[in-house]
Design a protein around this motif. Structure first.
Motif, PDB file in Angstrom:
ATOM      1  N   SER A   1       0.844  -1.179   0.000  1.00 18.86           N
ATOM      2  CA  SER A   1       0.000   0.000   0.000  1.00 18.86           C
ATOM      3  C   SER A   1       0.884   1.235   0.000  1.00 18.86           C
ATOM      4  O   SER A   1       1.981   1.239   0.542  1.00 18.86           O
TER       5      SER A   1
ATOM      6  N   PRO B   1      -3.696   6.041   4.004  1.00 21.19           N
ATOM      7  CA  PRO B   1      -4.978   5.427   3.698  1.00 21.19           C
ATOM      8  C   PRO B   1      -6.125   6.391   3.974  1.00 21.19           C
ATOM      9  O   PRO B   1      -6.105   7.177   4.912  1.00 21.19           O
TER      10      PRO B   1
ATOM     11  N   LYS C   1      -8.603  -8.804   1.596  1.00 26.17           N
ATOM     12  CA  LYS C   1      -7.346  -8.943   2.328  1.00 26.17           C
ATOM     13  C   LYS C   1      -6.395  -9.825   1.536  1.00 26.17           C
ATOM     14  O   LYS C   1      -6.799 -10.829   0.969  1.00 26.17           O
TER      15      LYS C   1
ATOM     16  N   ALA D   1      -2.227  -6.792   3.874  1.00 28.93           N
ATOM     17  CA  ALA D   1      -2.819  -5.624   3.228  1.00 28.93           C
ATOM     18  C   ALA D   1      -4.334  -5.732   3.278  1.00 28.93           C
ATOM     19  O   ALA D   1      -4.904  -6.807   3.153  1.00 28.93           O
TER      20      ALA D   1
ATOM     21  N   ALA E   1      -7.951  -3.631   1.901  1.00 26.83           N
ATOM     22  CA  ALA E   1      -8.597  -2.567   1.140  1.00 26.83           C
ATOM     23  C   ALA E   1     -10.096  -2.755   1.238  1.00 26.83           C
ATOM     24  O   ALA E   1     -10.588  -3.873   1.421  1.00 26.83           O
TER      25      ALA E   1
ATOM     26  N   VAL F   1      -8.679   1.177  -3.562  1.00 26.00           N
ATOM     27  CA  VAL F   1      -7.249   1.070  -3.282  1.00 26.00           C
ATOM     28  C   VAL F   1      -6.795   2.189  -2.358  1.00 26.00           C
ATOM     29  O   VAL F   1      -5.878   2.023  -1.560  1.00 26.00           O
TER      30      VAL F   1
ATOM     31  N   THR G   1      -8.017   3.178   0.234  1.00 25.25           N
ATOM     32  CA  THR G   1      -8.187   2.848   1.641  1.00 25.25           C
ATOM     33  C   THR G   1      -7.197   1.786   2.101  1.00 25.25           C
ATOM     34  O   THR G   1      -7.222   1.388   3.263  1.00 25.25           O
ATOM     35  N   ALA G   2      -6.355   1.294   1.199  1.00 22.48           N
ATOM     36  CA  ALA G   2      -5.440   0.211   1.534  1.00 22.48           C
ATOM     37  C   ALA G   2      -4.530   0.611   2.687  1.00 22.48           C
ATOM     38  O   ALA G   2      -4.035   1.726   2.760  1.00 22.48           O
ATOM     39  N   ARG G   3      -4.325  -0.332   3.596  1.00 27.63           N
ATOM     40  CA  ARG G   3      -3.450  -0.088   4.734  1.00 27.63           C
ATOM     41  C   ARG G   3      -2.934  -1.427   5.235  1.00 27.63           C
ATOM     42  O   ARG G   3      -3.439  -2.488   4.865  1.00 27.63           O
TER      43      ARG G   3
END
Length: 237
Positions: free
Chosen positions: A86, A90, A162, A187, A189, A199, A201-203
Motif C-alpha cells: 500500500s 490510507p 485482504k 494488506a 482494502a 485502493v 483505503t489500503a493499509r
C-alpha cells in the motif's frame, strides 16, 4: 501432520447433512487414513466439491481454501501470492464519520453489540451509507484506535479484501460459528457497495479475527493473540 493436512481435516467438521452420509463418511475415513502418494491432490479436489455442496451460504465460500483463496462473511483472504504494497496515507471508509453510540445504532440496520471484555468503546464510527441513509459498517475503536471491531450486514457481498500471503491463516469458531484467524500483518482494502476495490483505503492490517453471527459479520483487528481475540469475540452482548 503439516499445516495443510491439519486445516483440511478441520474443515471436515463443518460438513453438513446436505452431503450424502455415506460420501461424508468415506471422506472422513480417507482423511484419517495414513498419507499416500499424491494424497494432497485427491484431498483438495474432493474437499472443494464437498464443501461447495455441504456448507451453508456463510461457510460455502471457504471451499476455495484449497486454492489459496478464502471467502467468508464478506471478506476475501488471498494467500496465493505476495500482498501488493500500500502507498500513501490510507483514506477513511466511504463517508465515514464519528457518532455517539446511540446515534450509530439508529444509523445501521443491525444490532451493534459491545464486547464485555473491552467495555464501552472510546469512539464509534459509521460508514458507507445507502440512498436511505442507512450505513453499511459500524466500527468500535479502543486503545486509541489500535484495536478495532467492525460490524456489517452479513448478507452483503464482499466488503473487505485482504491479501494475507505469509500470514498465519487458520480456521476456528466463535459460539459454534465458523471463523477465520489471520495471525500476521496483511494488506487490507475496502470494497464499496458497487463491488469496486477502493485502493485508496489500503493499509497494513494487524492480526484479525473474522466471523459471522446472527446475520452480522464481525472483524476484530489489533494487537491480540488468537486466544485473546476469541475471548473478546465470545463476550459480545
Amino acid at each position: 501432520m503439516d499445516d495443510l493436512e491439519r486445516d483440511l481435516r478441520d474443515l471436515t467438521d463443518w460438513l453438513e447433512p446436505a452431503v450424502p452420509p455415506d460420501v461424508t463418511a468415506r471422506v472422513r475415513a480417507r482423511l484419517a487414513a495414513p498419507p499416500r502418494r499424491r494424497w494432497r491432490y485427491w484431498l483438495a479436489a474432493v474437499l472443494a466439491a464437498l464443501l461447495v455442496a455441504a456448507l451453508p451460504p456463510g461457510r460455502a465460500a471457504v471451499a476455495d481454501a484449497v486454492t489459496g483463496l478464502l471467502r467468508f462473511s464478506g471478506v476475501v483472504i488471498d494467500t496465493s501470492g505476495p500482498p501488493a504494497p500500500s502507498t500513501g496515507t490510507p483514506s477513511p471508509l466511504p463517508a465515514q464519520r464519528p457518532v455517539a453510540f446511540a446515534e450509530a445504532q439508529r444509523q445501521v440496520r443491525f444490532p451493534i453489540r459491545v464486547p464485555t471484555r473491552l467495555g464501552a468503546p472510546e469512539r464509534v464510527l459509521v460508514a458507507d451509507p445507502d440512498g436511505m441513509g442507512a450505513h453499511r459498517v459500524a466500527s468500535l475503536l479502543y486503545r486509541g484506535g489500535t484495536l478495532r471491531l467492525d460490524a456489517f450486514d452479513g448478507a452483503l457481498d464482499t466488503v473487505f479484501h485482504k491479501q494475507a500471503a505469509g500470514a498465519d491463516v487458520t480456521f476456528t469458531h466463535v459460539h459454534g460459528n465458523f471463523a477465520i484467524w489471520v495471525g500476521g500483518p496483511h494488506a487490507l482494502a475496502y470494497v464499496d457497495r458497487r463491488g469496486s476495490v477502493r485502493v485508496a483505503t489500503a493499509r497494513l492490517s494487524a492480526a484479525t479475527l473474522i466471523w459471522q453471527e446472527g446475520g452480522v459479520s464481525y472483524r476484530l483487528e489489533g494487537d491480540l493473540t488468537q486466544g485473546e481475540a476469541l475471548d473478546v469475540a465470545g463476550s459480545l452482548e
